[in-house]
Design a protein around this motif. Sequence first.
Motif, PDB file in Angstrom:
ATOM      1  N   GLY A   1     -32.210  -5.102 -23.241  1.00 52.99           N
ATOM      2  CA  GLY A   1     -31.474  -4.475 -22.150  1.00 52.99           C
ATOM      3  C   GLY A   1     -30.048  -4.274 -22.625  1.00 52.99           C
ATOM      4  O   GLY A   1     -29.682  -4.718 -23.722  1.00 52.99           O
ATOM      5  N   HIS A   2     -29.211  -3.583 -21.835  1.00 50.67           N
ATOM      6  CA  HIS A   2     -27.811  -3.427 -22.236  1.00 50.67           C
ATOM      7  C   HIS A   2     -26.875  -3.817 -21.102  1.00 50.67           C
ATOM      8  O   HIS A   2     -27.181  -3.571 -19.938  1.00 50.67           O
ATOM      9  CB  HIS A   2     -27.515  -2.018 -22.763  1.00 50.67           C
ATOM     10  CG  HIS A   2     -27.681  -0.906 -21.759  1.00 50.67           C
ATOM     11  ND1 HIS A   2     -26.666  -0.516 -20.919  1.00 50.67           N
ATOM     12  CD2 HIS A   2     -28.730  -0.105 -21.482  1.00 50.67           C
ATOM     13  CE1 HIS A   2     -27.083   0.488 -20.177  1.00 50.67           C
ATOM     14  NE2 HIS A   2     -28.337   0.759 -20.483  1.00 50.67           N
ATOM     15  N   TYR A   3     -25.748  -4.450 -21.479  1.00 49.52           N
ATOM     16  CA  TYR A   3     -24.833  -4.965 -20.457  1.00 49.52           C
ATOM     17  C   TYR A   3     -23.598  -4.109 -20.261  1.00 49.52           C
ATOM     18  O   TYR A   3     -22.734  -4.440 -19.443  1.00 49.52           O
ATOM     19  CB  TYR A   3     -24.475  -6.427 -20.735  1.00 49.52           C
ATOM     20  CG  TYR A   3     -23.749  -6.704 -22.044  1.00 49.52           C
ATOM     21  CD1 TYR A   3     -24.455  -7.030 -23.196  1.00 49.52           C
ATOM     22  CD2 TYR A   3     -22.362  -6.660 -22.104  1.00 49.52           C
ATOM     23  CE1 TYR A   3     -23.807  -7.296 -24.390  1.00 49.52           C
ATOM     24  CE2 TYR A   3     -21.698  -6.927 -23.302  1.00 49.52           C
ATOM     25  CZ  TYR A   3     -22.426  -7.241 -24.440  1.00 49.52           C
ATOM     26  OH  TYR A   3     -21.766  -7.503 -25.612  1.00 49.52           O
TER      27      TYR A   3
ATOM     28  N   ALA B   1     -28.249  -0.736 -11.524  1.00 50.60           N
ATOM     29  CA  ALA B   1     -29.626  -0.387 -11.918  1.00 50.60           C
ATOM     30  C   ALA B   1     -29.698  -0.231 -13.434  1.00 50.60           C
ATOM     31  O   ALA B   1     -30.592  -0.759 -14.083  1.00 50.60           O
ATOM     32  CB  ALA B   1     -30.048   0.903 -11.219  1.00 50.60           C
ATOM     33  N   ASP B   2     -28.755   0.505 -13.973  1.00 49.18           N
ATOM     34  CA  ASP B   2     -28.701   0.854 -15.409  1.00 49.18           C
ATOM     35  C   ASP B   2     -27.542   0.100 -16.037  1.00 49.18           C
ATOM     36  O   ASP B   2     -26.444   0.607 -16.049  1.00 49.18           O
ATOM     37  CB  ASP B   2     -28.545   2.374 -15.535  1.00 49.18           C
ATOM     38  CG  ASP B   2     -28.408   2.839 -16.967  1.00 49.18           C
ATOM     39  OD1 ASP B   2     -28.713   2.065 -17.879  1.00 49.18           O
ATOM     40  OD2 ASP B   2     -27.966   3.991 -17.165  1.00 49.18           O
ATOM     41  N   ASP B   3     -27.699  -1.132 -16.539  1.00 50.65           N
ATOM     42  CA  ASP B   3     -29.012  -1.682 -16.802  1.00 50.65           C
ATOM     43  C   ASP B   3     -29.023  -3.163 -16.402  1.00 50.65           C
ATOM     44  O   ASP B   3     -29.849  -3.931 -16.833  1.00 50.65           O
ATOM     45  CB  ASP B   3     -29.301  -1.497 -18.305  1.00 50.65           C
ATOM     46  CG  ASP B   3     -30.751  -1.785 -18.695  1.00 50.65           C
ATOM     47  OD1 ASP B   3     -31.638  -1.489 -17.911  1.00 50.65           O
ATOM     48  OD2 ASP B   3     -30.943  -2.325 -19.781  1.00 50.65           O
ATOM     49  N   LYS B   4     -28.047  -3.520 -15.518  1.00 46.12           N
ATOM     50  CA  LYS B   4     -27.869  -4.957 -15.272  1.00 46.12           C
ATOM     51  C   LYS B   4     -29.029  -5.578 -14.503  1.00 46.12           C
ATOM     52  O   LYS B   4     -29.386  -6.738 -14.734  1.00 46.12           O
ATOM     53  CB  LYS B   4     -26.515  -5.191 -14.593  1.00 46.12           C
ATOM     54  CG  LYS B   4     -25.366  -4.959 -15.596  1.00 46.12           C
ATOM     55  CD  LYS B   4     -23.984  -4.991 -14.983  1.00 46.12           C
ATOM     56  CE  LYS B   4     -22.928  -4.946 -16.102  1.00 46.12           C
ATOM     57  NZ  LYS B   4     -21.553  -4.770 -15.572  1.00 46.12           N
TER      58      LYS B   4
ATOM     59  N   GLN C   1     -23.173  -1.696 -25.975  1.00 46.52           N
ATOM     60  CA  GLN C   1     -22.517  -0.377 -26.095  1.00 46.52           C
ATOM     61  C   GLN C   1     -23.553   0.741 -26.133  1.00 46.52           C
ATOM     62  O   GLN C   1     -23.445   1.677 -26.913  1.00 46.52           O
ATOM     63  CB  GLN C   1     -21.651  -0.347 -27.365  1.00 46.52           C
ATOM     64  CG  GLN C   1     -20.644   0.783 -27.387  1.00 46.52           C
ATOM     65  CD  GLN C   1     -19.694   0.675 -28.571  1.00 46.52           C
ATOM     66  OE1 GLN C   1     -19.079  -0.367 -28.792  1.00 46.52           O
ATOM     67  NE2 GLN C   1     -19.571   1.741 -29.334  1.00 46.52           N
ATOM     68  N   GLU C   2     -24.534   0.631 -25.238  1.00 43.24           N
ATOM     69  CA  GLU C   2     -25.618   1.621 -25.245  1.00 43.24           C
ATOM     70  C   GLU C   2     -25.140   2.961 -24.729  1.00 43.24           C
ATOM     71  O   GLU C   2     -25.504   4.010 -25.263  1.00 43.24           O
ATOM     72  CB  GLU C   2     -26.783   1.106 -24.395  1.00 43.24           C
ATOM     73  CG  GLU C   2     -28.068   1.899 -24.568  1.00 43.24           C
ATOM     74  CD  GLU C   2     -28.177   3.116 -23.667  1.00 43.24           C
ATOM     75  OE1 GLU C   2     -28.998   3.997 -23.956  1.00 43.24           O
ATOM     76  OE2 GLU C   2     -27.424   3.213 -22.671  1.00 43.24           O
ATOM     77  N   GLU C   3     -24.337   2.928 -23.676  1.00 45.24           N
ATOM     78  CA  GLU C   3     -23.987   4.188 -23.000  1.00 45.24           C
ATOM     79  C   GLU C   3     -23.119   5.089 -23.873  1.00 45.24           C
ATOM     80  O   GLU C   3     -23.305   6.295 -23.897  1.00 45.24           O
ATOM     81  CB  GLU C   3     -23.277   3.902 -21.664  1.00 45.24           C
ATOM     82  CG  GLU C   3     -24.108   3.088 -20.673  1.00 45.24           C
ATOM     83  CD  GLU C   3     -25.290   3.853 -20.079  1.00 45.24           C
ATOM     84  OE1 GLU C   3     -25.532   5.006 -20.488  1.00 45.24           O
ATOM     85  OE2 GLU C   3     -25.977   3.277 -19.210  1.00 45.24           O
ATOM     86  N   TYR C   4     -22.181   4.504 -24.569  1.00 45.37           N
ATOM     87  CA  TYR C   4     -21.324   5.322 -25.439  1.00 45.37           C
ATOM     88  C   TYR C   4     -22.016   5.610 -26.766  1.00 45.37           C
ATOM     89  O   TYR C   4     -21.794   6.643 -27.386  1.00 45.37           O
ATOM     90  CB  TYR C   4     -19.972   4.625 -25.673  1.00 45.37           C
ATOM     91  CG  TYR C   4     -19.029   5.476 -26.483  1.00 45.37           C
ATOM     92  CD1 TYR C   4     -18.490   6.644 -25.940  1.00 45.37           C
ATOM     93  CD2 TYR C   4     -18.698   5.141 -27.795  1.00 45.37           C
ATOM     94  CE1 TYR C   4     -17.640   7.460 -26.680  1.00 45.37           C
ATOM     95  CE2 TYR C   4     -17.849   5.941 -28.543  1.00 45.37           C
ATOM     96  CZ  TYR C   4     -17.320   7.095 -27.980  1.00 45.37           C
ATOM     97  OH  TYR C   4     -16.490   7.893 -28.715  1.00 45.37           O
TER      98      TYR C   4
ATOM     99  N   ALA D   1     -36.343  -2.647 -21.279  1.00 45.17           N
ATOM    100  CA  ALA D   1     -36.120  -2.513 -19.839  1.00 45.17           C
ATOM    101  C   ALA D   1     -34.849  -1.693 -19.620  1.00 45.17           C
ATOM    102  O   ALA D   1     -33.763  -2.225 -19.416  1.00 45.17           O
ATOM    103  CB  ALA D   1     -36.010  -3.891 -19.189  1.00 45.17           C
ATOM    104  N   ASP D   2     -34.999  -0.395 -19.741  1.00 42.41           N
ATOM    105  CA  ASP D   2     -33.872   0.506 -19.482  1.00 42.41           C
ATOM    106  C   ASP D   2     -34.394   1.730 -18.742  1.00 42.41           C
ATOM    107  O   ASP D   2     -33.891   2.827 -18.905  1.00 42.41           O
ATOM    108  CB  ASP D   2     -33.208   0.902 -20.815  1.00 42.41           C
ATOM    109  CG  ASP D   2     -31.838   1.544 -20.612  1.00 42.41           C
ATOM    110  OD1 ASP D   2     -31.330   1.510 -19.478  1.00 42.41           O
ATOM    111  OD2 ASP D   2     -31.295   2.091 -21.585  1.00 42.41           O
ATOM    112  N   THR D   3     -35.454   1.509 -17.961  1.00 46.24           N
ATOM    113  CA  THR D   3     -36.077   2.590 -17.202  1.00 46.24           C
ATOM    114  C   THR D   3     -36.554   2.001 -15.885  1.00 46.24           C
ATOM    115  O   THR D   3     -36.105   0.933 -15.479  1.00 46.24           O
ATOM    116  CB  THR D   3     -37.309   3.161 -17.947  1.00 46.24           C
ATOM    117  OG1 THR D   3     -38.246   2.109 -18.159  1.00 46.24           O
ATOM    118  CG2 THR D   3     -36.936   3.762 -19.285  1.00 46.24           C
TER     119      THR D   3
HETATM  120 ZN   LIG Z   1     -29.413   2.375 -19.600  1.00 48.04          ZN
END
Ligand SMILES: [Zn+2]
Length: 467
Positions: free
Chosen positions: A103-105, A136-139, A167-170, A193-195
Motif C-alpha cells: 500500500g502507499h502512505y 480511500a487512496d490509499d490509507k 511516494q506513489e502519487e508523484y 491494495a490500491d484499488t
Molecule cells: Zn493509490
Amino acid sequence: MHQDAHDPHARRAGSAPAVLETTVDALMDGVCADLKRLAAIPSIAFPGFSPEPVLQARDLLVALLRDVGVADIGELNLADTAPVITGSLPPPTPEAPTVLLYGHYDVQPPGDERLWDSPPFEPTDIEGGIRARGIADDKANLMVHLGALRAYGGRPPVGIKIVFEGQEEYGSVFDDYPPTDPDLFACDAMIIADTGNIRPGTPTLTTALRGAAEVFVEVRTLGAAVHSGEYGGAAPDALLVLVKALATLHDLHGDVAVEGLRREPWHGTTLTDDEFRELAGIPGDTPLIGSGGLGERLWSGPAITVIGLDAPPVDRAASAVVPFARAKLNLRVHPRQDPKEAQAALVRHLQRLRPYGIPLTVVPGDAGPGYEAATDGPAYRAARTALRRAWGSDPVHSATGGSIPLVNGLAQAVPDAEILLFGAEDNLCGLHGPNERVLLSELRGALLAEAAFFAEYAATFRAGDAR
Ligand SMILES: [Zn+2]
C-alpha cells in the motif's frame, strides 16, 4: 518476534466460520480511529510540500506495525524518494505460503480546498463513511493490511512481507527497483491494495491495467506569423494542418483508427453507461464516443486523447496565419500490448499523413506497460472465496484505466507470484478529487476479505494442492 501464544490479543480467527466476522467487527472502531490519525497527516510527497508530514505518516505506520507484532521493520531509502517501509512475519509452518502486502502512505494534494465540504486533513464522519484526502487512496487500504494482521493477533496463518511506499502519487525510482532486489519481494502472492470495488458492495478483483504512452506531434509551416488577409488562402496554417492530422486518429464513430493497436472483447464486468456518465460527469444528451462495450473501449482496447495543444489562445488571437502548432497525445493500450510497439504504431500513422503534403514532426515520449493477471492459480481461487465471504456475492473481474507502474516491477521481480488487486476503495470514492471518502462497508469488507484470504490460502497449501 511475534506475540506469544499467551497474549490475550491473540485470536485463532478463521477456524470457525463466523469467528472471523465477529473478530473483524470488534476491530473496526480501532481501525477507524487509527485511520483517522493517519488521514489527519498531510503526507503529500510532491515537490513544494513539506517532507515532514510524510515522515510523520511513516512513523505512525511503523508504530502500528510494531504493535501488531512485525519486528524486523526496515526501510528502503532510494534517491529522491520517500522511505519505503519494509517488514516481515515468518511463515508459521514450513509449508505455509508468504503473502506480500502493498500500500502507499502518501496522498494527492487536496486541490482547491473551497471545493471540499470539510477541511481535507480533518477526517470527518459522513453517512456510512469518513471523508478526508487520501482516506480511500490509499490509507484505508493500509489499515486493511494492519487490520487483517490484528484479526490474527499478529500471528496470521501465512508468512507476511510488508511494502508500504511513501511516494506513489508523484512517482519515483522505486517503480523500477524490485527487479534489482528480487529477494526483498520474494513471496507466493501479493495483495496490491490500491484499488477497490467497481461499485460499493460488488466484490471486485482488478485483473487488468492498460499500458500508456505519450507522443508529441508538431508542425512548422512558416518562419513567423503573417497577415491572414494578405497571405491566408495560400500560406499553410500550421494549426489547420495539425487539426487535420489529429482528425484522422478516430473514425466517424469515435473508434481509434490507427492500425496496429490491439483491441479485444472485454470478458469481465463493466460499468453501465449511466454509471460511467455519472462518474465522468457527462450530461445525458452528450453521446459517448466509440462503439462496442464499455469494457472494450475503456480497458481492452486503445484510447487516444489529445491532452495538450500549443496554439494562440482565442482571447489573444491576431488576424494572422499560425506558423507553428504542437499537440501532446496520450495513448492507452491493451494490457498485454507492448506500449513501445503501440507508440511506434501511432508515430508511424502520424508520419505517413502529410496533410496538404506537409510533413509532421513526431516525437515519442514516455511509455509504461500495462498488466494482466493470470487468474487461475491458488491465490485467485482463495481470493474469490474470501471476497465472496466478505461481500456475500461472487467477485467480478474488472480493470482500471489508471496505471500502477510498480505492479510491473513487482511482476518482473517475482514472476511466479500471483498478484491480487482488491481493496477498500470504490469507483465513487472520489480519489484525487475533492471530498474523497471511504465507506465503512467497503473498509470492513476489504479487511474481512484479506483476513479470510490468509486462512483460505494457507489451507490450500496444507491440502498440498497449491501448485
Ligand atoms: Zn493509490
